[in-house]
Design a protein around this motif. Structure first.
Motif, PDB file in Angstrom:
ATOM      1  N   PHE A  69      33.552  12.108  49.033  1.00 52.11           N
ATOM      2  CA  PHE A  69      32.516  13.132  48.877  1.00 52.11           C
ATOM      3  C   PHE A  69      31.155  12.594  49.292  1.00 52.11           C
ATOM      4  CE2 PHE A  69      35.290  15.618  45.957  1.00 52.11           C
ATOM      5  CZ  PHE A  69      35.126  16.828  46.592  1.00 52.11           C
TER       6      PHE A  69
ATOM      7  N   ASP B  64      25.741  19.000  48.634  1.00 53.93           N
ATOM      8  CA  ASP B  64      26.768  19.482  47.702  1.00 53.93           C
ATOM      9  C   ASP B  64      27.736  18.392  47.265  1.00 53.93           C
ATOM     10  OD1 ASP B  64      25.548  21.784  48.299  1.00 53.93           O
ATOM     11  OD2 ASP B  64      27.200  22.697  49.403  1.00 53.93           O
TER      12      ASP B  64
ATOM     13  N   PHE C  50      31.062  12.023  53.145  1.00 51.06           N
ATOM     14  CA  PHE C  50      30.946  13.279  53.889  1.00 51.06           C
ATOM     15  C   PHE C  50      29.571  13.885  53.685  1.00 51.06           C
ATOM     16  CE2 PHE C  50      35.765  13.699  53.519  1.00 51.06           C
ATOM     17  CZ  PHE C  50      35.957  13.324  54.839  1.00 51.06           C
TER      18      PHE C  50
ATOM     19  N   ALA D  15      38.341   9.734  45.829  1.00 46.85           N
ATOM     20  CA  ALA D  15      37.843  11.047  46.256  1.00 46.85           C
ATOM     21  C   ALA D  15      36.318  11.075  46.202  1.00 46.85           C
ATOM     22  CB  ALA D  15      38.425  12.140  45.371  1.00 46.85           C
TER      23      ALA D  15
ATOM     24  N   LEU E  93      33.884  25.068  45.040  1.00 46.43           N
ATOM     25  CA  LEU E  93      34.836  24.014  44.689  1.00 46.43           C
ATOM     26  C   LEU E  93      34.469  23.340  43.369  1.00 46.43           C
ATOM     27  CD1 LEU E  93      35.605  22.132  48.016  1.00 46.43           C
ATOM     28  CD2 LEU E  93      37.068  23.672  46.756  1.00 46.43           C
TER      29      LEU E  93
ATOM     30  N   TYR F 141      35.846  19.690  51.810  1.00 46.90           N
ATOM     31  CA  TYR F 141      34.384  19.655  51.880  1.00 46.90           C
ATOM     32  C   TYR F 141      33.927  18.950  53.157  1.00 46.90           C
ATOM     33  CZ  TYR F 141      29.723  17.863  51.128  1.00 46.90           C
ATOM     34  OH  TYR F 141      28.426  17.521  51.303  1.00 46.90           O
ATOM     35  N   GLY F 142      34.576  17.836  53.476  1.00 45.09           N
ATOM     36  CA  GLY F 142      34.174  17.105  54.664  1.00 45.09           C
ATOM     37  C   GLY F 142      34.331  17.931  55.935  1.00 45.09           C
TER      38      GLY F 142
ATOM     39  N   PHE G 233      47.515  17.514  50.054  1.00 42.34           N
ATOM     40  CA  PHE G 233      47.089  17.024  48.740  1.00 42.34           C
ATOM     41  C   PHE G 233      46.842  18.173  47.775  1.00 42.34           C
ATOM     42  CE2 PHE G 233      46.259  13.041  50.975  1.00 42.34           C
ATOM     43  CZ  PHE G 233      46.855  12.184  50.085  1.00 42.34           C
TER      44      PHE G 233
ATOM     45  N   GLY H 119      31.742  21.143  55.385  1.00 42.80           N
ATOM     46  CA  GLY H 119      30.348  20.826  55.109  1.00 42.80           C
ATOM     47  C   GLY H 119      29.756  21.639  53.977  1.00 42.80           C
ATOM     48  N   THR H 120      30.592  22.357  53.238  1.00 48.81           N
ATOM     49  CA  THR H 120      30.073  23.137  52.119  1.00 48.81           C
ATOM     50  C   THR H 120      31.130  23.179  51.026  1.00 48.81           C
ATOM     51  OG1 THR H 120      29.350  25.322  51.409  1.00 48.81           O
ATOM     52  CG2 THR H 120      30.902  25.249  53.216  1.00 48.81           C
ATOM     53  N   THR H 121      30.672  23.375  49.781  1.00 48.49           N
ATOM     54  CA  THR H 121      31.642  23.561  48.704  1.00 48.49           C
ATOM     55  C   THR H 121      31.790  25.044  48.381  1.00 48.49           C
ATOM     56  OG1 THR H 121      29.893  23.270  47.087  1.00 48.49           O
ATOM     57  CG2 THR H 121      31.208  21.336  47.629  1.00 48.49           C
TER      58      THR H 121
ATOM     59  N   ALA I 248      43.796  14.084  40.386  1.00 45.48           N
ATOM     60  CA  ALA I 248      43.307  13.168  41.412  1.00 45.48           C
ATOM     61  C   ALA I 248      43.691  13.672  42.797  1.00 45.48           C
ATOM     62  CB  ALA I 248      43.867  11.774  41.176  1.00 45.48           C
ATOM     63  N   ALA I 249      44.926  14.172  42.943  1.00 42.39           N
ATOM     64  CA  ALA I 249      45.351  14.676  44.252  1.00 42.39           C
ATOM     65  C   ALA I 249      44.515  15.878  44.661  1.00 42.39           C
ATOM     66  CB  ALA I 249      46.835  15.053  44.210  1.00 42.39           C
TER      67      ALA I 249
ATOM     68  N   LEU J 282      41.454  16.606  43.707  1.00 39.72           N
ATOM     69  CA  LEU J 282      40.077  16.197  44.038  1.00 39.72           C
ATOM     70  C   LEU J 282      40.035  15.564  45.427  1.00 39.72           C
ATOM     71  CD1 LEU J 282      37.288  16.193  42.689  1.00 39.72           C
ATOM     72  CD2 LEU J 282      37.670  13.828  42.089  1.00 39.72           C
ATOM     73  N   TYR J 283      41.057  14.779  45.728  1.00 34.69           N
ATOM     74  CA  TYR J 283      41.101  14.134  47.045  1.00 34.69           C
ATOM     75  C   TYR J 283      41.244  15.187  48.153  1.00 34.69           C
ATOM     76  CZ  TYR J 283      42.037  10.314  50.275  1.00 34.69           C
ATOM     77  OH  TYR J 283      41.958   9.415  51.293  1.00 34.69           O
TER      78      TYR J 283
ATOM     79  N   MET K 215      40.274  18.285  47.931  1.00 36.60           N
ATOM     80  CA  MET K 215      38.999  19.004  47.980  1.00 36.60           C
ATOM     81  C   MET K 215      37.969  18.231  48.780  1.00 36.60           C
ATOM     82  SD  MET K 215      38.328  20.517  44.202  1.00 36.60           S
ATOM     83  CE  MET K 215      39.059  22.033  43.618  1.00 36.60           C
ATOM     84  N   SER K 216      38.002  16.876  48.677  1.00 37.92           N
ATOM     85  CA  SER K 216      37.002  16.086  49.396  1.00 37.92           C
ATOM     86  C   SER K 216      37.175  16.276  50.902  1.00 37.92           C
ATOM     87  CB  SER K 216      37.091  14.614  49.005  1.00 37.92           C
ATOM     88  OG  SER K 216      38.193  14.008  49.632  1.00 37.92           O
ATOM     89  N   PHE K 217      38.409  16.402  51.357  1.00 37.75           N
ATOM     90  CA  PHE K 217      38.607  16.656  52.792  1.00 37.75           C
ATOM     91  C   PHE K 217      38.183  18.063  53.167  1.00 37.75           C
ATOM     92  CE2 PHE K 217      41.311  12.906  52.685  1.00 37.75           C
ATOM     93  CZ  PHE K 217      40.860  12.281  53.829  1.00 37.75           C
TER      94      PHE K 217
ATOM     95  N   LEU L 127      40.607   8.980  41.469  1.00 39.45           N
ATOM     96  CA  LEU L 127      39.469   9.903  41.381  1.00 39.45           C
ATOM     97  C   LEU L 127      38.265   9.321  42.118  1.00 39.45           C
ATOM     98  CD1 LEU L 127      39.692  11.064  37.663  1.00 39.45           C
ATOM     99  CD2 LEU L 127      40.136  12.435  39.667  1.00 39.45           C
TER     100      LEU L 127
END
Lengths: 515, 100
Positions: B46, B57, B49, B42, A142, A195-196, A227, A199-201, A185-186, A188-189, A191-193, B39
């Protein structure tokens, strides 16, 4: 083995094409500072050589069947982390984008003749943007994906606003930046979910990590998907996230418009395949079971595809500005490719191949069309359709080449565009999306109406001036290559479809190669 | 001990405020600030999490995304200045040369 910060085992070759581009871009930047104002085209020829070198690197790697992951280890960590992957999908996408960038650079070199402005900057910004585009296709993580996306976007904003004295170009740059920033921004947001949840990128490890989380966290998968689709929809310019495209395409310098409509769009689809399809395959598989409670992801993609084909084609019907018309045309074209994306979860191997085939053909026919638009509108000082009047008499070969590109964009038989749509729609039928395929066929017929408007102007309207339109050598070669490519792949599509089909297999092997 | 929930909720609220501002404000620089806020929403996700999930990561990602956000702000301000120099514009609504 003792843990080290970065433990590279001869894997840098997987980033070789990107390193060539970045290195060349930095050299071009310094050379540009040293050169006097009238010699800036040297930077352009140098950039052309760099892109050719990068094409050679990718082609040689493909010939030698080079492929694998660039991995590293954090201090104290036990496992290896993938950052960059080189597989057939990445290599073919890279080739498409590099060839597109090469053609755009040729257009750009000639576009700057007789103009004042930031000429050197435009060349090396294209190099940096292309690096980002390649990274997007190559990324297995990611973080790499996000960096690649921004490396493509930031130079693109500047390129769109590069004619600083031209108020339309200013406005295009700022609008592109504001919409693009929202999309970033959308993404990245989203992507954060992602990742959550996993548990890995690492995109390679992600599908299995996600599959284990699936039944409990379905709501958050839908949020992440929504998103990511929102942000990627902006980048790919599909309805209903397309508002920026017509404004930016009209205001930006024509070579930059060609760049956005070809390289950026192909990169957007490469990224969508990596982050919107592959990690969500287990989620889609769960959707087909009786117990699922979430959104129907494939249906959402299919609806966006239909909206895009409908909106793009309908809005293009009423346009009189050639560049703006092509903005809507490229929105519709993105809709056809989205048919492929929507069919991918059902038929991944074959459909990924047909998507790559269509994108390759799209790059050729769209660059060919933009070369013609650039020359005709510049000679006439007018961007309306009327500028094309009588081109069949003023410059018969150019009119012929433009006609071939237009027919191919519409999907006329014996052109490559026909086969591209044929493959996309037939795989959609195989993936139980027949309604989508029929909608695509009907809507692509509408597109002939506005493509034929150009043809009518060229052959059946009297020209304002009788003088012939002189085209220089570089653009003639680009236009000829595009036209020959479109006709060649139209007559023998298997030459391209063969490697494209193998893409599907390489794609699946990435899915299965979960460590 | 605060759980994961409040952090994600904070992120969601920040993102929503940013999105609302970006869509309603009329000044390009205010829109830019709202985008930065989205940003950072987000980024909060990160970090949260990452610290609850156990892998580093996410925190690495935040370092990268902060750098990217700085580059984006620099680019954006330059583009805004470029427009201001050529035209007397206060609001995004004044940019209507390109329409339909």
């Amino acid at each position: 083995m003792p843990p080290t910060l970065i433990d590279i085992t001869g894997q840098w070759q997987y980033l070789l094409a990107e390193m060539v581009l970045v290195g060349g871009g930095i050299v071009a930047m310094i050379v540009d500072l040293l050169l006097p104002r009238r010699n800036k085209s040297v930077v352009g020829y140098f950039s052309l050589a760099i892109v050719l070198a990068a094409i050679t690197v990718v082609a040689v790697q493909m010939g030698r069947h080079v492929g694998g992951y660039l991995q590293f280890q954090y201090v104290g960590a036990t496992g290896w982390k993938n950052t960059v992957v080189v597989d057939l999908f990445a290599q073919l996408m890279s080739l498409i984008m590099l060839v597109g960038a090469l053609f755009v650079l040729v257009m750009d070199v000639y576009d700057w003749r007789g103009r004042q402005g930031y000429e050197g900057e435009s060349y090396y910004l294209i190099l940096f943007a292309t690096t980002g585009a390649l990274l997007m296709a190559n990324s297995a993580d990611l973080i790499t994906l996000f960096i690649g996306m921004e490396l493509l976007s930031l130079p693109s904003y500047v390129l769109a606003g590069l004619h600083r004295q031209n108020v339309k170009s200013n406005e295009a740059g700022l609008k592109y930046f504001l919409y693009g920033g929202l999309a970033t921004a959308a993404i990245l947001y989203g992507m954060s979910f992602l990742y959550g949840l996993s548990g890995t990128t690492d995109l390679v490890a992600m599908p299995s990590a996600i599959a284990s989380q699936l039944p409990n966290e379905r709501l958050f998968f839908d949020i992440a998907f929504a998103f990511l689709l929102l942000g990627l929809g902006f980048k790919m310019a599909v309805v209903p996230f397309h508002m920026w495209a017509p404004d930016v395409y009209e205001g930006a310098p024509t070579p930059v418009t060609a760049y956005l409509s070809v390289v950026s769009k192909v990169a957007g689809f490469a990224m969508a395949t990596r982050v919107l399809i592959v990690p969500f395959l287990p989620v889609v598989a769960e959707s087909t079971t009786a117990a699922h409670t979430g959104l129907p992801l494939v249906t959402i993609l299919a609806i966006v595809a239909v909206l895009s084909m409908l909106g793009g084609n309908a809005a293009a019907l009423r346009q009189r500005n050639a560049k703006r018309l092509f903005a809507y045309s490229s929105i519709a074209q993105a809709g056809y490719v989205l048919v492929g994306l929507a069919a991918m979860p059902g038929q991944s191997a074959a459909t990924a191949g047909s998507m790559v085939f269509y994108l390759a053909v799209y790059a050729l026919m769209n660059v060919g069309a933009f070369v013609t638009i650039e020359w005709v509108t510049r000679a006439a000082g007018d961007e309306s359709l009327a500028a094309f009047a009588g081109l069949g008499r003023r410059s018969p070969w150019m009119a012929f080449a433009f006609t071939v590109c237009l027919l191919s964009l519409g999907g006329f038989p014996i052109t490559a565009g026909f086969w591209g749509k044929f493959f996309l729609f037939s795989f959609a039928v195989n993936a139980q999306l027949s309604w989508l395929a029929y909608a695509g066929m009907v809507l692509s017929v509408i597109s002939f109406v506005y493509y034929f408007r150009f043809i009518r102007q060229m052959y059946f309207v009297r020209p304002a001036t009788a003088e012939t339109l002189q085209v220089d050598a570089g653009n003639t070669v680009v236009l000829a290559l595009c036209t020959v490519g479109v006709l060649f792949f139209g007559i023998v599509p298997n030459v391209l479809m063969g490697p494209a089909q193998a893409v599907g297999a390489s794609f699946l092997s990435m899915l299965n190669a979960v460590p | 001990m605060i759980g994961l929930g409040p952090y994600v909720a904070l992120g969601a609220v920040l993102f929503a405020i940013g999105a609302y501002g970006a869509l309603t404000r009329h000044n390009p620089i205010a829109v830019l600030m709202c985008i930065e806020m989205m940003l950072n929403a987000a980024n909060i996700n990160f970090v949260a999490f990452s610290s609850f999930g156990g892998s580093i990561d996410g925190q690495i990602f935040v370092i990268f995304s902060l750098v990217v956000a700085a580059c984006e702000a620099a680019t954006g301000l330059a583009l805004v200045l470029g427009v201001y120099r050529n035209r007397d514009i206060q609001e995004i609504g004044d940019m209507h040369l390109l329409k339909w």
